[in-house]
Design an enzyme around this catalytic site. Structure first.
Site, mmCIF file in Angstrom:
data_model
loop_
_atom_site.group_PDB
_atom_site.id
_atom_site.type_symbol
_atom_site.label_atom_id
_atom_site.label_comp_id
_atom_site.label_asym_id
_atom_site.label_seq_id
_atom_site.Cartn_x
_atom_site.Cartn_y
_atom_site.Cartn_z
ATOM 1 N N GLY A 190 0.780 -1.233 0.000
ATOM 2 C CA GLY A 190 0.000 0.000 0.000
ATOM 3 C C GLY A 190 0.813 1.284 0.000
ATOM 4 O O GLY A 190 0.307 2.337 0.407
ATOM 5 N N SER A 191 2.042 1.248 -0.503
ATOM 6 C CA SER A 191 2.823 2.494 -0.479
ATOM 7 C C SER A 191 2.310 3.514 -1.492
ATOM 8 O O SER A 191 2.383 4.722 -1.250
ATOM 9 C CB SER A 191 4.318 2.206 -0.691
ATOM 10 O OG SER A 191 4.584 1.820 -2.007
ATOM 11 N N ASN A 192 1.782 3.049 -2.614
ATOM 12 C CA ASN A 192 1.185 4.006 -3.555
ATOM 13 C C ASN A 192 -0.064 4.647 -2.959
ATOM 14 O O ASN A 192 -0.298 5.849 -3.127
ATOM 15 C CB ASN A 192 0.871 3.323 -4.896
ATOM 16 C CG ASN A 192 2.088 3.265 -5.791
ATOM 17 O OD1 ASN A 192 2.532 4.280 -6.330
ATOM 18 N ND2 ASN A 192 2.659 2.074 -5.933
ATOM 19 N N ARG A 237 -14.741 -14.617 -10.543
ATOM 20 C CA ARG A 237 -14.333 -13.241 -10.880
ATOM 21 C C ARG A 237 -15.498 -12.258 -10.988
ATOM 22 O O ARG A 237 -15.504 -11.199 -10.375
ATOM 23 C CB ARG A 237 -13.512 -13.231 -12.174
ATOM 24 C CG ARG A 237 -12.948 -11.848 -12.516
ATOM 25 C CD ARG A 237 -11.992 -11.850 -13.684
ATOM 26 N NE ARG A 237 -11.018 -12.917 -13.655
ATOM 27 C CZ ARG A 237 -9.955 -12.951 -12.844
ATOM 28 N NH1 ARG A 237 -9.727 -11.959 -12.015
ATOM 29 N NH2 ARG A 237 -9.134 -13.971 -12.877
ATOM 30 N N ARG A 295 -5.444 -8.387 -8.783
ATOM 31 C CA ARG A 295 -6.479 -9.243 -9.342
ATOM 32 C C ARG A 295 -6.961 -8.619 -10.647
ATOM 33 O O ARG A 295 -7.203 -7.415 -10.713
ATOM 34 C CB ARG A 295 -7.632 -9.317 -8.342
ATOM 35 C CG ARG A 295 -8.521 -10.493 -8.520
ATOM 36 C CD ARG A 295 -9.564 -10.522 -7.430
ATOM 37 N NE ARG A 295 -10.750 -11.215 -7.909
ATOM 38 C CZ ARG A 295 -10.945 -12.514 -7.753
ATOM 39 N NH1 ARG A 295 -10.082 -13.239 -7.117
ATOM 40 N NH2 ARG A 295 -12.035 -13.084 -8.232
ATOM 41 N N LEU A 315 -9.415 -7.475 -13.388
ATOM 42 C CA LEU A 315 -10.811 -7.049 -13.290
ATOM 43 C C LEU A 315 -11.587 -7.475 -14.541
ATOM 44 O O LEU A 315 -11.054 -7.474 -15.647
ATOM 45 C CB LEU A 315 -10.874 -5.530 -13.100
ATOM 46 C CG LEU A 315 -10.339 -5.070 -11.740
ATOM 47 C CD1 LEU A 315 -10.063 -3.572 -11.740
ATOM 48 C CD2 LEU A 315 -11.305 -5.438 -10.620
ATOM 49 N N HIS A 346 1.689 0.706 -13.018
ATOM 50 C CA HIS A 346 2.432 -0.502 -13.370
ATOM 51 C C HIS A 346 3.918 -0.178 -13.380
ATOM 52 O O HIS A 346 4.322 0.843 -13.934
ATOM 53 C CB HIS A 346 1.981 -1.018 -14.743
ATOM 54 C CG HIS A 346 2.646 -2.304 -15.118
ATOM 55 N ND1 HIS A 346 2.261 -3.511 -14.583
ATOM 56 C CD2 HIS A 346 3.689 -2.567 -15.932
ATOM 57 C CE1 HIS A 346 3.040 -4.464 -15.063
ATOM 58 N NE2 HIS A 346 3.918 -3.917 -15.884
ATOM 59 N N GLU A 400 -10.297 -3.427 -20.806
ATOM 60 C CA GLU A 400 -10.576 -4.839 -20.548
ATOM 61 C C GLU A 400 -9.370 -5.749 -20.784
ATOM 62 O O GLU A 400 -9.435 -6.943 -20.558
ATOM 63 C CB GLU A 400 -11.791 -5.275 -21.373
ATOM 64 C CG GLU A 400 -13.039 -4.547 -20.881
ATOM 65 C CD GLU A 400 -14.246 -4.702 -21.784
ATOM 66 O OE1 GLU A 400 -14.306 -5.693 -22.512
ATOM 67 O OE2 GLU A 400 -15.110 -3.808 -21.748
#
Ligand code: GRF
Length: 201
Positions: free
Chosen positions: A12-14, A64, A90, A92, A108, A141
């Site tokens: 969770g650093s971002n 999903r 995960r 999406l 990313h 997507e």
């Protein structure tokens, strides 16, 4: 005031970098909800400590599309305008992307379209590139593929390990995610095909 939803799976650093900007007034928005899909996510604990609305929605073993509808419901319950994936590991579904069209951002740790997917820093090192970096993009997507909002370049040094390269990239991630958010929140851009073009605001 625009409402952000943060999705994370780990450290969770971002998320923290974004939360610092929100607290300090560098980003004009509020964090409406932080959702983690893993109970062990450090970012979830950090969100709680910061007094934010932190929600655990465990994804383990869930199909999903069914899971994504739970996510959509939680985000809508919190009237989220913009979704930030911050180390959310995960994939999406199309349903999720369609529920928030051009309103989901991801970070990313490579210069996309190079090295999509897992272990991007290791991929860069093993490929032998001399420069890598990070990318903030809209989520569509396909995996790590939507229109690019911001990128930053870092050198790959001869003595680098995955850890040292990752740390150099991470420092830039923390900077450009907030830059990208400021642009998207300002509305001063349009998407032309794959290109995110700045407009007069
Ligand atoms: C970052 O390297 C990000 O680019 C990738 O996952 C990592 C998450 O790190 N998608 P953190 O949880 O934000 O510290």
């Amino acid at each position: 005031m625009k409402r952000l939803g943060i999705l994370l799976s780990g450290r969770g650093s971002n998320f923290e970098a974004i939360a610092d900007q929100v607290t300090g007034g560098g980003i004009e928005a509020e964090i409406a909800v932080v959702i983690a899909n893993r109970p062990s996510a450090q970012g979830l604990e950090t969100a709680r400590q910061r007094g934010l609305n932190a929600v655990l929605l465990p994804s383990l073993g869930m199909e999903r599309v069914a899971y994504d509808h739970r996510l959509i419901d939680e985000l809508n319950r919190n009237s989220v305008d913009l979704v930030c994936l911050a180390g959310f590991t995960r994939l999406l579904s199309a349903d999720f992307v369609r529920a928030f069209p051009q309103r989901v951002l991801n970070i990313h740790p490579s210069l996309l379209p190079a090295f999509p997917g897992l272990d991007a820093q290791r991929q860069a090192l093993e490929h032998g590139v001399k420069f890598s970096g990070c990318t903030v993009h809209f989520v569509d997507e396909m995996l790590d593929a939507g229109p690019i909002v911001e990128q930053a370049v870092v050198p790959v040094l001869d003595g680098d390990t995955v850890e040292t390269l990752s740390a150099r990239i991470l420092a830039q991630e923390h900077r450009i995610y907030s830059d990208a958010l400021r642009l998207v929140l300002s509305g001063a851009y349009r998407i032309e095909g794959r290109r995110v073009v700045r407009t007069a605001g």
